[in-house]
Design an enzyme around this catalytic site. Structure first.
Site, PDB file in Angstrom:
ATOM      1  N   CYS A 142       7.433  -5.420  -7.565  1.00 30.33           N
ATOM      2  CA  CYS A 142       7.316  -4.304  -6.622  1.00 30.33           C
ATOM      3  C   CYS A 142       8.675  -3.624  -6.556  1.00 30.33           C
ATOM      4  O   CYS A 142       9.669  -4.250  -6.202  1.00 30.33           O
ATOM      5  CB  CYS A 142       6.914  -4.845  -5.244  1.00 30.33           C
ATOM      6  SG  CYS A 142       6.930  -3.580  -3.951  1.00 30.33           S
ATOM      7  N   GLU A 154      15.959  -3.014  -2.648  1.00 27.35           N
ATOM      8  CA  GLU A 154      15.272  -4.299  -2.702  1.00 27.35           C
ATOM      9  C   GLU A 154      14.079  -4.234  -3.657  1.00 27.35           C
ATOM     10  O   GLU A 154      13.399  -3.209  -3.733  1.00 27.35           O
ATOM     11  CB  GLU A 154      14.772  -4.600  -1.278  1.00 27.35           C
ATOM     12  CG  GLU A 154      14.432  -6.050  -1.049  1.00 27.35           C
ATOM     13  CD  GLU A 154      14.017  -6.306   0.407  1.00 27.35           C
ATOM     14  OE1 GLU A 154      14.692  -5.848   1.344  1.00 27.35           O
ATOM     15  OE2 GLU A 154      12.989  -6.982   0.591  1.00 27.35           O
ATOM     16  N   CYS A 158       7.096   6.789   8.595  1.00 26.19           N
ATOM     17  CA  CYS A 158       5.964   5.987   9.089  1.00 26.19           C
ATOM     18  C   CYS A 158       6.473   5.045  10.182  1.00 26.19           C
ATOM     19  O   CYS A 158       7.508   4.400  10.031  1.00 26.19           O
ATOM     20  CB  CYS A 158       5.317   5.203   7.954  1.00 26.19           C
ATOM     21  SG  CYS A 158       4.579   6.276   6.713  1.00 26.19           S
ATOM     22  N   CYS A 187       7.325   1.176   9.573  1.00 30.06           N
ATOM     23  CA  CYS A 187       7.999   0.810   8.327  1.00 30.06           C
ATOM     24  C   CYS A 187       9.511   0.705   8.504  1.00 30.06           C
ATOM     25  O   CYS A 187      10.143   1.584   9.109  1.00 30.06           O
ATOM     26  CB  CYS A 187       7.663   1.840   7.253  1.00 30.06           C
ATOM     27  SG  CYS A 187       8.494   1.528   5.686  1.00 30.06           S
ATOM     28  N   CYS A 232      13.990   6.481   2.928  1.00 35.56           N
ATOM     29  CA  CYS A 232      12.762   7.271   2.840  1.00 35.56           C
ATOM     30  C   CYS A 232      12.766   8.273   3.980  1.00 35.56           C
ATOM     31  O   CYS A 232      13.316   8.013   5.042  1.00 35.56           O
ATOM     32  CB  CYS A 232      11.557   6.332   2.974  1.00 35.56           C
ATOM     33  SG  CYS A 232       9.954   7.158   2.831  1.00 35.56           S
ATOM     34  N   CYS A 277       8.733  -6.266   4.361  1.00 33.17           N
ATOM     35  CA  CYS A 277       9.350  -5.521   3.268  1.00 33.17           C
ATOM     36  C   CYS A 277      10.610  -4.842   3.796  1.00 33.17           C
ATOM     37  O   CYS A 277      10.642  -4.337   4.902  1.00 33.17           O
ATOM     38  CB  CYS A 277       8.421  -4.422   2.763  1.00 33.17           C
ATOM     39  SG  CYS A 277       6.706  -4.874   2.791  1.00 33.17           S
TER      40      CYS A 277
END
Ligand code: SAH
Length: 353
Positions: A107, A94, A118, A121, A114, A335
């Site tokens: 962005c 994205e 976190c 997230c 990932c 996000c």
């Protein structure tokens, strides 16, 4: 079959050597580089000032990586656009375009997924799939500039992934993005956001780049930070901040600190005070981001009143802070949510067929 050379990730010097080794003129490499990185050509056939023979040869030996727009959403409120791109191997990523008074900012994602974990997230829930190549980072910007028909002036590496966990590709990406024979985006207009990988920050200080570094701080103490970010178990806050000071000394670029406000976790005045002490005298800027709740976790956005009190405390004590406006409110969630709903649909499809 030997694999084709992926030339969108090559520097101009590498491309020149590649051409010379094949008995081609050096300046042809420059022309090809410009087609790829400045004119944003989609195919070798577009490169009309190269001979038909050369284009044919390039087609046989090289691949020109391009991302495919799988989905796009445009906000009616502020023109923010969210793009879902399909990579050649079928993964999706994205990217977001934001329109500001100072220019168009993209962005980008730096990894598929990932592994930093976190807690708040969405991009890390399924772990890391793979790193993105330099070309795959570049093409997010290239596709969006072409699709928008306007120049992109700013790039933030704040999408999915930890950029310093994909270090070499990141640095190569920055050099290609800012190259004078490419889009020539000023390094000063590029921001790299990290969760705080100390060796990565130290190494980046030595690259001779002038990008802005943003540190995802999210808490002023190791204790609270560890509850939000597993990476805090590996690097103590004092070492992270020392690396940030080194970055400023070596590059002259002031850092930005990101602080996502989570109700009842890091948003009271005790934290505001500790944060002030931590950042005093650094001339730093703090971006406060009311946390975007994700379904898988029960973190809640701080109340407006608490957010205002937090910023006021910082300002009264000499720390610059801004609450980040939510952009594209009408095109959906936090996000990584566009990608997530796409993946869930695909999974659902798999289960029902
Ligand atoms: N890995 C990098 C860059 C990607 S995340 C980093 O950690 O900085 C970009 C920023 O968004 C980081 O500050 C991250 O902590 C923050 N973020 C991620 N998910 C969020 C959420 N749901 N709400 C608020 N901020 C979030």
């Amino acid at each position: 079959m030997t694999e084709k050379t992926e030339i969108k990730s090559m520097t101009l010097e590498e491309l020149e050597r590649f051409f010379e080794e094949r008995g081609e003129k050096r300046f042809r490499a420059g022309q090809t580089y410009q087609w790829i990185h400045e004119k944003l050509a989609d195919s070798f056939d577009d490169m009309t000032n190269l001979s038909r023979e050369l284009r044919q040869k390039l087609k046989e030996d090289c691949s020109l990586l391009t991302l495919y727009i799988a989905d796009k959403k445009i906000s009616k409120i502020d023109g923010t656009r969210k793009y879902l791109f399909r990579l050649p191997d079928g993964h999706v990523i994205e990217s977001v375009l934001m329109k500001y008074r100072h220019g168009n900012s993209v962005c980008i994602s730096s990894q598929v997924g990932c592994r930093m974990g976190c807690r708040f997230c969405a991009s890390t829930l399924d772990g890391l799939e793979r790193n993105l190549r330099p070309s795959e980072m570049l093409d997010q910007v290239y596709r969006i500039q072409k699709d928008l028909g306007e120049r992109i002036s700013h790039v933030v590496v704040m999408g999915a992934g930890e950029p310093l966990d994909n270090y070499d590709n990141l640095v190569r990406f920055i050099r290609l993005l800012s190259h004078e024979r490419g889009l020539s985006i000023s390094q000063r207009n590029v921001t790299v956001s990290t969760c705080g990988i100390v060796p990565g920050i130290e190494k980046l200080s030595e690259e001779g780049l002038s990008v802005t570094l943003a540190l995802s701080l999210h808490a002023p103490s190791d204790e609270v930070r560890k509850t939000l970010m597993p990476v805090a178990n590996r690097y103590a806050l004092k070492d992270v901040l020392r690396a940030c000071d080194t970055y400023f000394q070596k590059t002259g670029r002031r850092l930005t600190f990101e602080y996502s406000l989570v109700k009842g976790v890091n948003d009271n005045l005790t934290e505001a005070k500790a944060l002030t002490n931590l950042l005093k005298g650094k001339g730093a800027h703090v971006n406060l981001i009311p946390v975007n709740p994700i379904r898988e976790r029960d973190y809640v956005q701080s109340d407006d009143r608490d957010i205002r009190a937090f910023v006021r405390y910082l300002e009264e004590h000499g720390i610059n802070g801004t609450v980040r406006r939510e952009m594209g409110r009408d095109i959906g969630g936090a996000c990584g949510q566009l990608r997530k709903s796409f993946m869930e649909e695909r999974e659902g499809w798999k289960h029902t067929h």
